[in-house]
Motif scaffolding. Structure first.
Motif, PDB file in Angstrom:
ATOM      1  N   ALA A   1       1.328   8.144   4.555  1.00 55.68           N
ATOM      2  CA  ALA A   1       1.802   8.474   5.894  1.00 55.68           C
ATOM      3  C   ALA A   1       1.093   7.683   6.981  1.00 55.68           C
ATOM      4  N   ILE A   2      -0.062   7.067   6.669  1.00 55.70           N
ATOM      5  CA  ILE A   2      -0.804   6.308   7.667  1.00 55.70           C
ATOM      6  C   ILE A   2      -0.015   5.085   8.095  1.00 55.70           C
TER       7      ILE A   2
ATOM      8  N   LEU B   1      -1.679  15.270  -2.908  1.00 61.00           N
ATOM      9  CA  LEU B   1      -1.587  15.462  -1.456  1.00 61.00           C
ATOM     10  C   LEU B   1      -2.320  14.357  -0.709  1.00 61.00           C
ATOM     11  N   LEU B   2      -3.498  13.952  -1.205  1.00 60.66           N
ATOM     12  CA  LEU B   2      -4.254  12.871  -0.573  1.00 60.66           C
ATOM     13  C   LEU B   2      -3.464  11.568  -0.590  1.00 60.66           C
TER      14      LEU B   2
ATOM     15  N   ARG C   1       0.825  -1.217   0.000  1.00 58.04           N
ATOM     16  CA  ARG C   1       0.000   0.000   0.000  1.00 58.04           C
ATOM     17  C   ARG C   1       0.851   1.255   0.000  1.00 58.04           C
ATOM     18  N   ARG C   2       1.921   1.258   0.780  1.00 58.19           N
ATOM     19  CA  ARG C   2       2.749   2.458   0.846  1.00 58.19           C
ATOM     20  C   ARG C   2       3.396   2.739  -0.507  1.00 58.19           C
TER      21      ARG C   2
ATOM     22  N   TYR D   1       2.731   6.251  -2.721  1.00 60.17           N
ATOM     23  CA  TYR D   1       3.795   7.135  -3.190  1.00 60.17           C
ATOM     24  C   TYR D   1       3.798   7.241  -4.717  1.00 60.17           C
ATOM     25  N   VAL D   2       3.515   6.131  -5.393  1.00 59.72           N
ATOM     26  CA  VAL D   2       3.417   6.158  -6.856  1.00 59.72           C
ATOM     27  C   VAL D   2       2.334   7.140  -7.294  1.00 59.72           C
ATOM     28  N   LEU D   3       1.172   7.090  -6.654  1.00 58.25           N
ATOM     29  CA  LEU D   3       0.076   7.984  -7.022  1.00 58.25           C
ATOM     30  C   LEU D   3       0.406   9.440  -6.705  1.00 58.25           C
TER      31      LEU D   3
END
Length: 397
Positions: free
Chosen positions: A389-390, A382-383, A211-212, A216-218
């Protein structure tokens, strides 16, 4: 042989990436001229840009795992030779359809530079060093779009638009030779599976399950998509809407490389005290503020200068985001760095092509659709960064 981590090594990596950008930036001043010669509408001509991105995105899906299997160097050589051949083919195009076909083939070859430069950086540097290296690399790369429109405009006026593709072919051949005789292999030693398809599927399954990594890719992809939306529509906005002569287009376009270099160097400087994740947040927030200002600047009818001010701020934000975001994307999967870079490049280019095509389709002949599209892409970046970051765990070294 060029020594890894030397200044010459960094310049070569920048050249690998810059070739793909040259194929876009040198070509921009010629878009209205080619469209007039082929009697093609602006949205049809912008398809030559979007197809180039889609081709590069598709090519990277295979290029990354191929480099993990066979090494970075042979894949680079083959890709640049293909780029040179397709560029020569484009010089003989007699219609927009044929030009689109050559641009598609050209993009497959150009894709090796961007994806493998990222993989080589991960091969040779730790994560924090990779972020600083990408920032310095971005600064050098930023020189390319600063001069490319001037070169393209000069070639257009003196020799015609076909000479632009002839120059690109020469650049591709030169890079193939430099890699063949000056670059050593950087892929980490280790077991290389014999089954290429199994390796490809396993690599992408690993990445899609992280997921991380995906967040970051998005983040990187949406930030770049907003920037590319301006790049794709800039010739028509600046030349047709605001009446700037093609020969002077490069002066306006120079805002992009200068802003990008400022952002990249700011990231490298503040990276001495701030973690890459904090810089990523700052860059995305800056893009949001600038993006929201763009439609207002156009609707208030402040002219070209007023419109370009938030564009410059947007580009500075992207200059901060890209080096930090790429370092974060590549951090967790060093053994499949080629595949990780390829998936990032594919998402970045495919999303950019799709969003830029949508902006072109919605355009009423003014820069408004472009401005609104950029304003929507920034919050998405930004989203995505906030999702990454979660439950944040430390990045590996």
């Amino acid at each position: 042989m060029i020594r890894p981590c030397s200044h010459s090594f960094l310049i070569l990596l920048a050249a690998l990436v810059a070739l793909g950008g040259l194929a876009v930036d040198m070509y921009l001043p010629a878009l209205p001229t080619i469209g007039a010669e082929f009697a093609a509408a602006p949205d049809r001509m912008q398809l030559t840009m979007s197809v180039y991105l889609l081709g590069a995105a598709a090519g990277q899906i295979v290029i990354g795992p191929l480099s993990d299997r066979f090494g970075r160097r042979p894949v680079l050589i083959c890709g640049f030779l293909l780029f040179a051949a397709a560029s020569l083919g484009a010089t003989s195009a007699g219609s927009v359809g044929v030009l689109i076909a050559w641009r598609l083939l050209q993009s497959f070859g150009a894709a090796v530079g961007g994806v493998l430069a990222m993989a080589i950086v991960r091969d040779c540097y730790p994560v924090q060093g990779a972020a600083r290296t990408m920032a310095h690399l971005s600064t050098i790369i930023g020189l390319s779009p600063a001069v490319a429109p001037f070169i393209g405009g000069a070639l257009l006026e003196i020799f015609g638009w076909r000479s632009i593709f002839a120059a690109l072919a020469a650049a591709g051949l030169a890079l193939a030779g430099i890699v063949a005789f000056g670059l050593g292999e950087t892929r980490p030693a280790g077991e290389r599976p014999a089954n290429m398809l199994a390796q490809l599927l396993q690599s992408y399954a690993t990445l899609l399950g992280d997921r991380r990594y995906l967040a970051y890719v998005l983040c990187v992809s949406f930030a770049f998509a907003g920037l590319f939306t301006f790049i794709a529509g800039s010739a028509y906005a600046v030349i047709d809407h605001w009446g700037v002569p093609p020969a002077r287009f490069g002066y306006v376009f120079a805002v992009l490389p200068i802003g990008f270099m400022v952002g990249a160097q700011a990231g490298a400087l503040f990276g001495r005290w701030l973690p890459v994740t904090a810089l990523l947040t700052i860059g995305a927030a800056l893009c949001c503020g600038a993006g929201f200002a763009l439609p207002a600047a156009y609707l208030l009818d402040g002219g070209l200068v007023a419109f370009m001010l938030p564009v410059a701020a947007y580009v500075i934000g992207v200059g901060i985001i890209l080096p930090q975001g790429i370092a974060c994307v590549m951090a967790d999967h060093p053994q499949i760095a080629g595949a990780a870079a390829a998936a990032l490049g594919c998402a970045q280019l495919a999303l950019s092509a799709g969003i830029a095509t949508l902006a072109a389709a919605l355009s009423d002949g003014t820069p408004l659709a472009m401005a609104v599209t950029m304003a929507l892409a920034a919050p998405a970046a930004l989203l995505a960064e906030r999702i990454a970051a979660i439950g944040r765990r430390p990045l590996p070294v």
